[in-house]
Design a protein around this motif. Structure first.
Motif, PDB file in Angstrom:
ATOM      1  N   LEU A 142       0.924  -1.000   0.025  1.00 43.52           N
ATOM      2  CA  LEU A 142      -0.284   0.037  -0.188  1.00 43.52           C
ATOM      3  C   LEU A 142       1.191   1.145   0.281  1.00 43.52           C
ATOM      4  CD1 LEU A 142      -2.623   1.337  -0.207  1.00 43.52           C
ATOM      5  CD2 LEU A 142      -2.727   0.680   2.723  1.00 43.52           C
ATOM      6  N   GLY A 143       0.843   2.390  -1.045  1.00 41.15           N
ATOM      7  CA  GLY A 143       1.524   4.012  -0.721  1.00 41.15           C
ATOM      8  C   GLY A 143       0.813   4.722  -1.155  1.00 41.15           C
ATOM      9  N   GLY A 144       2.069   5.774  -1.046  1.00 39.72           N
ATOM     10  CA  GLY A 144       1.564   7.048  -0.954  1.00 39.72           C
ATOM     11  C   GLY A 144       2.210   7.752  -2.205  1.00 39.72           C
ATOM     12  N   ASP A 145       1.947   9.429  -3.005  1.00 35.89           N
ATOM     13  CA  ASP A 145       2.725   9.965  -3.543  1.00 35.89           C
ATOM     14  C   ASP A 145       4.361   9.460  -2.560  1.00 35.89           C
ATOM     15  OD1 ASP A 145       1.296  10.741  -4.594  1.00 35.89           O
ATOM     16  OD2 ASP A 145       0.501  12.923  -3.875  1.00 35.89           O
ATOM     17  N   ILE A 146       4.646   9.596  -1.468  1.00 34.73           N
ATOM     18  CA  ILE A 146       6.157   9.332  -1.014  1.00 34.73           C
ATOM     19  C   ILE A 146       6.263   8.377  -0.279  1.00 34.73           C
ATOM     20  CG2 ILE A 146       6.524  12.168  -1.833  1.00 34.73           C
ATOM     21  CD1 ILE A 146       6.172  12.526   1.760  1.00 34.73           C
ATOM     22  N   TRP A 147       5.486   7.542   0.101  1.00 34.40           N
ATOM     23  CA  TRP A 147       5.518   6.993   0.840  1.00 34.40           C
ATOM     24  C   TRP A 147       5.170   4.799   0.805  1.00 34.40           C
ATOM     25  CZ3 TRP A 147       1.133   4.073   3.620  1.00 34.40           C
ATOM     26  CH2 TRP A 147      -0.364   4.705   3.063  1.00 34.40           C
ATOM     27  N   PHE A 148       4.958   3.811   1.024  1.00 36.06           N
ATOM     28  CA  PHE A 148       4.131   2.718   0.726  1.00 36.06           C
ATOM     29  C   PHE A 148       4.876   1.545   2.412  1.00 36.06           C
ATOM     30  CE2 PHE A 148       9.094   2.554   0.662  1.00 36.06           C
ATOM     31  CZ  PHE A 148       9.550   0.865   0.302  1.00 36.06           C
ATOM     32  N   ALA A 149       3.911   1.262   2.567  1.00 32.73           N
ATOM     33  CA  ALA A 149       3.863  -0.443   3.708  1.00 32.73           C
ATOM     34  C   ALA A 149       3.817  -1.388   3.047  1.00 32.73           C
ATOM     35  CB  ALA A 149       2.551   0.335   4.681  1.00 32.73           C
ATOM     36  N   MET A 150       4.654  -2.259   3.339  1.00 31.97           N
ATOM     37  CA  MET A 150       4.367  -3.789   3.130  1.00 31.97           C
ATOM     38  C   MET A 150       4.316  -4.701   3.975  1.00 31.97           C
ATOM     39  SD  MET A 150       8.156  -4.187   1.044  1.00 31.97           S
ATOM     40  CE  MET A 150       7.534  -5.392   0.753  1.00 31.97           C
ATOM     41  N   ALA A 151       3.570  -5.621   3.633  1.00 26.74           N
ATOM     42  CA  ALA A 151       3.798  -6.526   4.387  1.00 26.74           C
ATOM     43  C   ALA A 151       4.047  -8.365   3.800  1.00 26.74           C
ATOM     44  CB  ALA A 151       1.799  -7.548   5.198  1.00 26.74           C
ATOM     45  N   ASP A 152       4.750  -9.146   4.467  1.00 25.59           N
ATOM     46  CA  ASP A 152       5.269 -10.197   3.695  1.00 25.59           C
ATOM     47  C   ASP A 152       5.264 -11.438   4.608  1.00 25.59           C
ATOM     48  OD1 ASP A 152       6.966 -11.083   1.123  1.00 25.59           O
ATOM     49  OD2 ASP A 152       8.131 -11.917   3.064  1.00 25.59           O
ATOM     50  N   ALA A 153       4.450 -12.443   4.251  1.00 26.27           N
ATOM     51  CA  ALA A 153       4.976 -14.190   4.101  1.00 26.27           C
ATOM     52  C   ALA A 153       5.316 -15.304   3.513  1.00 26.27           C
ATOM     53  CB  ALA A 153       2.880 -14.300   5.217  1.00 26.27           C
TER      54      ALA A 153
END
Length: 453
Positions: free
Chosen positions: A331-342
């Motif tokens: 999930l992200g925006g113009d300058i940021w992002f978040a991620m989850a991994d399994a």
């Protein structure tokens, strides 16, 4: 003659005049006059200026506005002269030297023009030209070249990505000016580029086209890469069983004292695909190499005699094939992002009974920026590993004979804290480095390189 003094007439002889006051009064009156004159003239001047602009069709333009005004003017000239709004206009011969639309038009090039209205997204289709040079240039209303095409393929244009509603599209097709046959072939190649409006717009966030319409540049859908992971951490022994000869195994958990540490290297190939714009699934296969150090001391009681102290020290280096898979949600925006991994992996190691199974869960929060088609990502995160395994040690003890010791173990602290960075070049190549630690017994280094297509 009798003269009577008029009481109501001023006695000018008795009045003293102050020159300073008179001077100030004069200046004040002069200022009032000038102000009133300006008020009278200003409306007339503004009205005259408006009438002049209206009759001449001109408007003042500053330096900041000039590129856009000049480009729009040239777009209008092209549309009026070439009738190219929404359709191609092809020049079948070379531009006359005395009728050049721009400076120094080539004498070995056929030009085609089209004006695109991006109120709806459009796609430019450049065909294969069998080795003949052909380029496509798309310029927006601010005179920025937003698209330069040299390779065959489909290129989508949206108003948000291009930066304006109207785009001037120009193709250049190279030709041998002295070869009539080549000129005829170049004219056929000139007809091949085409544009198409999107027939069905992406309706929701599950489609890649929806993000393209929003001006979001997604990764290429498929990737292949190589990973190397170096890990070192302490291990906690949860149970120990002892099997002597043909006797059934017996737990000696209440009598053991074990010290175990583990160093592991994972080398693998990784194949991935973005099945949804925000979900990447991948498979991995490669090799696991692990070095486990174990030291233990315990006592065994034979049928006759005193208990026998037993010391076992081993440093086992084993390897075996690794395979597994996982998924990453972003999930992200113009300058940021978040991620989850399994991800889940399984290793078949020679010394261990069964397999070594591991789950690794992680989440990251980071910053990204694109600089000249190169994307830089920086992040911090946390990871959790669940990896239980059985270490089997076979030895020959005095008095007791062949003996098998099975050690159940798991990571002492399953958490690691991570910092990483990734550099992507032209959305096709990327390299990644990530380090992790729990600031106690665990350390981790991840190196990765990928190619996307």
């Amino acid at each position: 003659m009798i003269q009577q003094k008029n009481e109501f007439s001023p006695d000018y002889a008795s009045v003293e005049v102050n020159p300073v006051v008179m001077n100030m009064s004069f200046r004040f009156k002069l200022s009032i006059c000038i102000f009133l004159l300006i008020l009278a003239i200003a409306p007339a001047y503004l009205w005259a200026r408006e009438q002049t602009s209206a009759t001449s069709g001109l408007a003042p333009v500053n330096l900041e506005q000039f590129p856009t005004i000049e480009t729009r003017h040239m777009m209008k000239v092209s549309v009026d002269g070439l009738d190219c709004l929404g359709k191609w206009s092809h020049m079948r011969d070379f531009w006359p030297i005395d009728k050049q639309n721009v400076v120094h038009m080539n004498r070995d090039t056929l030009y085609s023009s089209r004006m695109l209205d991006l109120s709806e997204p459009a796609t430019i289709i450049k065909p294969v030209t069998q080795g003949r040079y052909q380029s496509i240039l798309a310029v927006n209303e601010a005179h920025f070249a937003k698209l330069k095409v040299y390779e065959s393929g489909e290129y989508e244009l949206t108003q948000k990505k291009m930066g304006s509603r109207y785009m001037a599209v120009i193709t250049r097709t190279l030709v041998d000016a002295e070869d009539a046959v080549d000129l005829a072939q170049a004219q056929k190649a000139e007809d091949k580029p085409s544009t198409a409006k999107k027939e069905t717009a992406a309706k929701n966030f599950l489609q890649r086209g929806w993000y393209t319409d929003q001006g979001v540049e997604l990764p290429r859908p498929f990737g292949i890469g190589v990973n190397a992971i170096f890990m070192e951490r302490d291990i906690t022994v949860t149970d120990v069983s002892l099997k002597i000869g043909n006797l059934p195994p017996k737990s000696i958990s209440d009598r053991f004292d074990f010290e175990v540490s583990n160093r592991t290297i994972l080398s693998m190939m990784r194949l991935d695909a973005w099945v949804l714009p925000f979900l990447d699934v991948y498979a991995m296969f490669g090799e696991t190499r692990t070095d486990t150090s174990l030291s233990t001391t315990f006592e065994l009681s034979p049928s006759l005699g005193s208990p026998v102290p037993v010391t076992i020290e081993t440093d086992q280096k084993v390897d075996g094939p690794l395979y597994g898979g996982g998924a990453t949600a972003v999930l992200g925006g113009d300058i940021w992002f978040a991620m989850a991994d399994a991800n889940y992996s399984r290793s078949d190691l020679d010394t261990f009974e069964g397999t070594l199974d591991a789950w690794f869960l992680s989440s990251r929060l980071g910053w990204h920026r694109t600089i000249n088609r190169c994307q830089v990502q920086l992040w911090g995160g946390i990871g959790y590993i669940d990896a239980k395994r059985t270490l089997t040690i076979k030895t020959d003890l005095p008095i007791f004979g062949p003996t098998t010791v099975e050690v159940e173990q798991e990571p002492t602290d399953p958490l690691t804290y991570q910092l990483g960075c990734r550099l992507s070049l032209n959305r096709r190549f990327d390299v990644m480095v990530e380090v992790g630690s729990n600031f106690d017994d665990a350390r981790m280094l991840v190196l990765s390189g990928n190619v996307r297509f």
